[in-house]
Scaffold this motif. Structure first.
Motif, PDB file in Angstrom:
ATOM      1  N   LEU A   1       0.835  -1.210   0.000  1.00 37.60           N
ATOM      2  CA  LEU A   1       0.000   0.000   0.000  1.00 37.60           C
ATOM      3  C   LEU A   1       0.867   1.256   0.000  1.00 37.60           C
ATOM      4  O   LEU A   1       0.539   2.238  -0.664  1.00 37.60           O
ATOM      5  N   LYS A   2       1.973   1.213   0.738  1.00 27.78           N
ATOM      6  CA  LYS A   2       2.880   2.363   0.786  1.00 27.78           C
ATOM      7  C   LYS A   2       3.432   2.679  -0.599  1.00 27.78           C
ATOM      8  O   LYS A   2       3.544   3.844  -0.989  1.00 27.78           O
ATOM      9  N   LYS A   3       3.744   1.639  -1.379  1.00 29.04           N
ATOM     10  CA  LYS A   3       4.238   1.836  -2.744  1.00 29.04           C
ATOM     11  C   LYS A   3       3.185   2.480  -3.635  1.00 29.04           C
ATOM     12  O   LYS A   3       3.507   3.081  -4.651  1.00 29.04           O
ATOM     13  N   ARG A   4       1.921   2.350  -3.253  1.00 30.90           N
ATOM     14  CA  ARG A   4       0.825   2.968  -4.012  1.00 30.90           C
ATOM     15  C   ARG A   4       0.419   4.311  -3.414  1.00 30.90           C
ATOM     16  O   ARG A   4      -0.621   4.863  -3.770  1.00 30.90           O
ATOM     17  N   GLY A   5       1.220   4.803  -2.456  1.00 29.92           N
ATOM     18  CA  GLY A   5       0.973   6.127  -1.903  1.00 29.92           C
ATOM     19  C   GLY A   5       0.063   6.168  -0.693  1.00 29.92           C
ATOM     20  O   GLY A   5      -0.363   7.246  -0.274  1.00 29.92           O
ATOM     21  N   VAL A   6      -0.246   5.017  -0.106  1.00 35.45           N
ATOM     22  CA  VAL A   6      -1.117   4.974   1.069  1.00 35.45           C
ATOM     23  C   VAL A   6      -0.238   4.836   2.308  1.00 35.45           C
ATOM     24  O   VAL A   6       0.490   3.856   2.450  1.00 35.45           O
ATOM     25  N   THR A   7      -0.312   5.805   3.188  1.00 35.20           N
ATOM     26  CA  THR A   7       0.483   5.750   4.408  1.00 35.20           C
ATOM     27  C   THR A   7      -0.038   4.663   5.335  1.00 35.20           C
ATOM     28  O   THR A   7      -1.171   4.198   5.201  1.00 35.20           O
ATOM     29  N   ARG A   8       0.793   4.282   6.288  1.00 38.56           N
ATOM     30  CA  ARG A   8       0.386   3.288   7.287  1.00 38.56           C
ATOM     31  C   ARG A   8      -0.873   3.756   8.026  1.00 38.56           C
ATOM     32  O   ARG A   8      -1.798   2.977   8.233  1.00 38.56           O
ATOM     33  N   GLU A   9      -0.893   5.028   8.390  1.00 38.62           N
ATOM     34  CA  GLU A   9      -2.058   5.579   9.089  1.00 38.62           C
ATOM     35  C   GLU A   9      -3.278   5.622   8.163  1.00 38.62           C
ATOM     36  O   GLU A   9      -4.390   5.333   8.578  1.00 38.62           O
ATOM     37  N   GLY A  10      -3.048   5.977   6.919  1.00 35.15           N
ATOM     38  CA  GLY A  10      -4.136   6.058   5.955  1.00 35.15           C
ATOM     39  C   GLY A  10      -4.674   4.709   5.523  1.00 35.15           C
ATOM     40  O   GLY A  10      -5.777   4.622   4.981  1.00 35.15           O
ATOM     41  N   ALA A  11      -3.922   3.646   5.776  1.00 37.28           N
ATOM     42  CA  ALA A  11      -4.350   2.299   5.387  1.00 37.28           C
ATOM     43  C   ALA A  11      -5.484   1.783   6.252  1.00 37.28           C
ATOM     44  O   ALA A  11      -6.217   0.885   5.849  1.00 37.28           O
ATOM     45  N   GLY A  12      -5.634   2.325   7.452  1.00 33.11           N
ATOM     46  CA  GLY A  12      -6.727   1.903   8.328  1.00 33.11           C
ATOM     47  C   GLY A  12      -6.336   0.839   9.341  1.00 33.11           C
ATOM     48  O   GLY A  12      -7.202   0.216   9.949  1.00 33.11           O
ATOM     49  N   LEU A  13      -5.043   0.646   9.566  1.00 29.50           N
ATOM     50  CA  LEU A  13      -4.599  -0.338  10.568  1.00 29.50           C
ATOM     51  C   LEU A  13      -4.931   0.170  11.963  1.00 29.50           C
ATOM     52  O   LEU A  13      -4.603   1.289  12.325  1.00 29.50           O
ATOM     53  N   TYR A  14      -5.599  -0.679  12.755  1.00 32.47           N
ATOM     54  CA  TYR A  14      -5.789  -0.367  14.165  1.00 32.47           C
ATOM     55  C   TYR A  14      -4.811  -1.190  14.991  1.00 32.47           C
ATOM     56  O   TYR A  14      -4.015  -0.655  15.738  1.00 32.47           O
ATOM     57  N   LYS A  15      -4.852  -2.512  14.828  1.00 30.94           N
ATOM     58  CA  LYS A  15      -3.971  -3.375  15.597  1.00 30.94           C
ATOM     59  C   LYS A  15      -3.837  -4.716  14.891  1.00 30.94           C
ATOM     60  O   LYS A  15      -4.780  -5.190  14.266  1.00 30.94           O
ATOM     61  N   CYS A  16      -2.674  -5.308  15.016  1.00 28.62           N
ATOM     62  CA  CYS A  16      -2.444  -6.645  14.488  1.00 28.62           C
ATOM     63  C   CYS A  16      -1.640  -7.412  15.517  1.00 28.62           C
ATOM     64  O   CYS A  16      -0.657  -6.876  16.053  1.00 28.62           O
ATOM     65  N   MET A  17      -2.048  -8.637  15.816  1.00 23.96           N
ATOM     66  CA  MET A  17      -1.335  -9.426  16.812  1.00 23.96           C
ATOM     67  C   MET A  17      -1.414 -10.915  16.495  1.00 23.96           C
ATOM     68  O   MET A  17      -2.378 -11.381  15.901  1.00 23.96           O
ATOM     69  N   TYR A  18      -0.361 -11.602  16.860  1.00 21.95           N
ATOM     70  CA  TYR A  18      -0.344 -13.057  16.761  1.00 21.95           C
ATOM     71  C   TYR A  18      -0.704 -13.594  18.138  1.00 21.95           C
ATOM     72  O   TYR A  18      -0.048 -13.290  19.130  1.00 21.95           O
ATOM     73  N   VAL A  19      -1.761 -14.387  18.211  1.00 14.84           N
ATOM     74  CA  VAL A  19      -2.233 -14.967  19.467  1.00 14.84           C
ATOM     75  C   VAL A  19      -1.674 -16.382  19.553  1.00 14.84           C
ATOM     76  O   VAL A  19      -2.156 -17.285  18.855  1.00 14.84           O
ATOM     77  N   THR A  20      -0.650 -16.546  20.366  1.00  8.76           N
ATOM     78  CA  THR A  20       0.071 -17.828  20.395  1.00  8.76           C
ATOM     79  C   THR A  20      -0.797 -18.986  20.851  1.00  8.76           C
ATOM     80  O   THR A  20      -0.745 -20.060  20.256  1.00  8.76           O
ATOM     81  N   ARG A  21      -1.598 -18.793  21.861  1.00  3.13           N
ATOM     82  CA  ARG A  21      -2.422 -19.908  22.371  1.00  3.13           C
ATOM     83  C   ARG A  21      -3.453 -20.365  21.352  1.00  3.13           C
ATOM     84  O   ARG A  21      -3.827 -21.534  21.327  1.00  3.13           O
ATOM     85  N   ALA A  22      -3.913 -19.469  20.521  1.00  3.16           N
ATOM     86  CA  ALA A  22      -4.886 -19.822  19.479  1.00  3.16           C
ATOM     87  C   ALA A  22      -4.197 -20.144  18.162  1.00  3.16           C
ATOM     88  O   ALA A  22      -4.843 -20.620  17.229  1.00  3.16           O
ATOM     89  N   ASP A  23      -2.902 -19.880  18.067  1.00  5.70           N
ATOM     90  CA  ASP A  23      -2.120 -20.041  16.833  1.00  5.70           C
ATOM     91  C   ASP A  23      -2.822 -19.370  15.657  1.00  5.70           C
ATOM     92  O   ASP A  23      -3.064 -19.975  14.622  1.00  5.70           O
ATOM     93  N   GLN A  24      -3.165 -18.113  15.851  1.00  4.03           N
ATOM     94  CA  GLN A  24      -3.773 -17.344  14.762  1.00  4.03           C
ATOM     95  C   GLN A  24      -3.411 -15.876  14.881  1.00  4.03           C
ATOM     96  O   GLN A  24      -3.087 -15.383  15.944  1.00  4.03           O
ATOM     97  N   THR A  25      -3.478 -15.220  13.736  1.00  3.20           N
ATOM     98  CA  THR A  25      -3.230 -13.781  13.668  1.00  3.20           C
ATOM     99  C   THR A  25      -4.572 -13.072  13.635  1.00  3.20           C
ATOM    100  O   THR A  25      -5.482 -13.481  12.897  1.00  3.20           O
ATOM    101  N   VAL A  26      -4.681 -12.019  14.422  1.00  2.00           N
ATOM    102  CA  VAL A  26      -5.892 -11.203  14.462  1.00  2.00           C
ATOM    103  C   VAL A  26      -5.506  -9.805  13.984  1.00  2.00           C
ATOM    104  O   VAL A  26      -4.593  -9.185  14.522  1.00  2.00           O
ATOM    105  N   LEU A  27      -6.195  -9.351  12.967  1.00  2.00           N
ATOM    106  CA  LEU A  27      -5.969  -8.034  12.391  1.00  2.00           C
ATOM    107  C   LEU A  27      -7.239  -7.214  12.564  1.00  2.00           C
ATOM    108  O   LEU A  27      -8.327  -7.671  12.230  1.00  2.00           O
TER     109      LEU A  27
END
Length: 80
Positions: free
Chosen positions: A25-51
């Motif tokens: 997205l950055k290569k297309r001119g969208v900043t990290r803030e402008g991309a809409g990211l709130y939080k991303c985390m890997y939950v080890t006990r569930a073995d899954q990523t939550v975005l």
């Protein structure tokens, strides 16, 4: 009251994939803030990523929706 964050999940540790999506997205001119990211985390006990994105229509949500293995849990159909 503010809207709830939009959630994506994927089995395993997919943090690097999310970082790759942000880089694309950055290569297309969208900043990290402008991309809409709130939080991303890997939950080890569930073995899954939550975005969490600011909305279902954010640039990051649209980018992740096109990638295999990501699910959007919820009890309401998406109206994007």
């Amino acid at each position: 009251m503010s809207e709830p964050y939009h959630v994506f999940i994927k089995g395993g540790d997919a943090l690097r994939e999310v970082e790759g999506a942000l880089d694309a997205l950055k290569k297309r001119g969208v900043t990290r803030e402008g991309a809409g990211l709130y939080k991303c985390m890997y939950v080890t006990r569930a073995d899954q990523t939550v975005l969490m994105t600011e909305s279902a229509g954010s640039a990051l949500a649209l980018e992740m929706r096109g990638r295999p293995g990501w699910a959007e849990p919820g009890d309401k159909p998406l109206n994007v």
